[in-house]
Scaffold this motif. Sequence first.
Motif, PDB file in Angstrom:
ATOM      1  N   UNK A   1       0.826  -1.197   0.000  1.00 57.00           N
ATOM      2  CA  UNK A   1       0.000   0.000   0.000  1.00 57.00           C
ATOM      3  C   UNK A   1       0.866   1.255   0.000  1.00 57.00           C
ATOM      4  N   UNK A   2       1.854   1.281   0.895  1.00 58.29           N
ATOM      5  CA  UNK A   2       2.693   2.464   1.019  1.00 58.29           C
ATOM      6  C   UNK A   2       3.498   2.716  -0.260  1.00 58.29           C
ATOM      7  N   UNK A   3       4.121   1.686  -0.799  1.00 56.49           N
ATOM      8  CA  UNK A   3       4.925   1.872  -2.006  1.00 56.49           C
ATOM      9  C   UNK A   3       4.044   2.171  -3.223  1.00 56.49           C
ATOM     10  N   UNK A   4       2.853   1.597  -3.258  1.00 58.41           N
ATOM     11  CA  UNK A   4       1.928   1.877  -4.357  1.00 58.41           C
ATOM     12  C   UNK A   4       1.487   3.332  -4.333  1.00 58.41           C
ATOM     13  N   UNK A   5       1.194   3.841  -3.154  1.00 54.54           N
ATOM     14  CA  UNK A   5       0.772   5.233  -3.020  1.00 54.54           C
ATOM     15  C   UNK A   5       1.918   6.191  -3.358  1.00 54.54           C
ATOM     16  N   UNK A   6       3.133   5.835  -2.952  1.00 54.04           N
ATOM     17  CA  UNK A   6       4.299   6.659  -3.309  1.00 54.04           C
ATOM     18  C   UNK A   6       4.503   6.686  -4.817  1.00 54.04           C
ATOM     19  N   UNK A   7       4.407   5.523  -5.444  1.00 53.26           N
ATOM     20  CA  UNK A   7       4.582   5.435  -6.892  1.00 53.26           C
ATOM     21  C   UNK A   7       3.501   6.227  -7.620  1.00 53.26           C
ATOM     22  N   UNK A   8       2.274   6.085  -7.183  1.00 51.13           N
ATOM     23  CA  UNK A   8       1.178   6.837  -7.782  1.00 51.13           C
ATOM     24  C   UNK A   8       1.409   8.341  -7.617  1.00 51.13           C
ATOM     25  N   UNK A   9       1.859   8.748  -6.444  1.00 53.86           N
ATOM     26  CA  UNK A   9       2.144  10.159  -6.204  1.00 53.86           C
ATOM     27  C   UNK A   9       3.217  10.699  -7.132  1.00 53.86           C
ATOM     28  N   UNK A  10       4.274   9.934  -7.328  1.00 52.11           N
ATOM     29  CA  UNK A  10       5.366  10.362  -8.213  1.00 52.11           C
ATOM     30  C   UNK A  10       4.876  10.464  -9.657  1.00 52.11           C
ATOM     31  N   UNK A  11       4.103   9.474 -10.092  1.00 50.37           N
ATOM     32  CA  UNK A  11       3.570   9.504 -11.462  1.00 50.37           C
ATOM     33  C   UNK A  11       2.666  10.718 -11.659  1.00 50.37           C
ATOM     34  N   UNK A  12       1.803  10.996 -10.696  1.00 49.54           N
ATOM     35  CA  UNK A  12       0.917  12.159 -10.804  1.00 49.54           C
ATOM     36  C   UNK A  12       1.703  13.467 -10.809  1.00 49.54           C
ATOM     37  N   UNK A  13       2.767  13.554 -10.004  1.00 50.17           N
ATOM     38  CA  UNK A  13       3.576  14.769  -9.998  1.00 50.17           C
ATOM     39  C   UNK A  13       4.272  14.977 -11.342  1.00 50.17           C
ATOM     40  N   UNK A  14       4.800  13.896 -11.928  1.00 49.74           N
ATOM     41  CA  UNK A  14       5.443  14.016 -13.240  1.00 49.74           C
ATOM     42  C   UNK A  14       4.446  14.406 -14.321  1.00 49.74           C
ATOM     43  N   UNK A  52      -0.605  12.682  -2.127  1.00 51.16           N
ATOM     44  CA  UNK A  52      -0.543  11.220  -2.057  1.00 51.16           C
ATOM     45  C   UNK A  52       0.836  10.761  -1.606  1.00 51.16           C
ATOM     46  N   UNK A  53       1.874  11.386  -2.118  1.00 49.37           N
ATOM     47  CA  UNK A  53       3.239  11.017  -1.746  1.00 49.37           C
ATOM     48  C   UNK A  53       3.501  11.308  -0.272  1.00 49.37           C
ATOM     49  N   UNK A  54       3.070  12.470   0.189  1.00 48.80           N
ATOM     50  CA  UNK A  54       3.296  12.828   1.593  1.00 48.80           C
ATOM     51  C   UNK A  54       2.489  11.944   2.541  1.00 48.80           C
ATOM     52  N   UNK A  55       1.275  11.589   2.152  1.00 49.71           N
ATOM     53  CA  UNK A  55       0.471  10.685   2.971  1.00 49.71           C
ATOM     54  C   UNK A  55       1.150   9.316   3.050  1.00 49.71           C
ATOM     55  N   UNK A  56       1.688   8.851   1.933  1.00 50.81           N
ATOM     56  CA  UNK A  56       2.375   7.555   1.918  1.00 50.81           C
ATOM     57  C   UNK A  56       3.595   7.563   2.838  1.00 50.81           C
TER      58      UNK A  56
END
Length: 65
Positions: A1-14, A52-56
């Motif tokens: 969950x944590x790594x998925x949310x971090x990855x999603x956050x990075x993709x959204x930021x890019x 999303x990244x900060x929450x993760x």
Amino acid sequence: MKSTLKTLGIILMLLGTIWFLQGINILPGSFMTGQMQWAINGAAVFATGLIAFLVARKVGTGKDK
């Protein structure tokens, strides 16, 4: 969950960064170039990704776990 949310956050930021730069006419080459609506959309997507990244990062960092 944590790594998925971090990855999603990075993709959204890019993605948000690309849309923002196209919207303000710095990154040419698509129908979004020079369209202020895409700059606004990009900023919103970037902010969503950052949240999303900060929450993760906060999930699972407590000492009581």
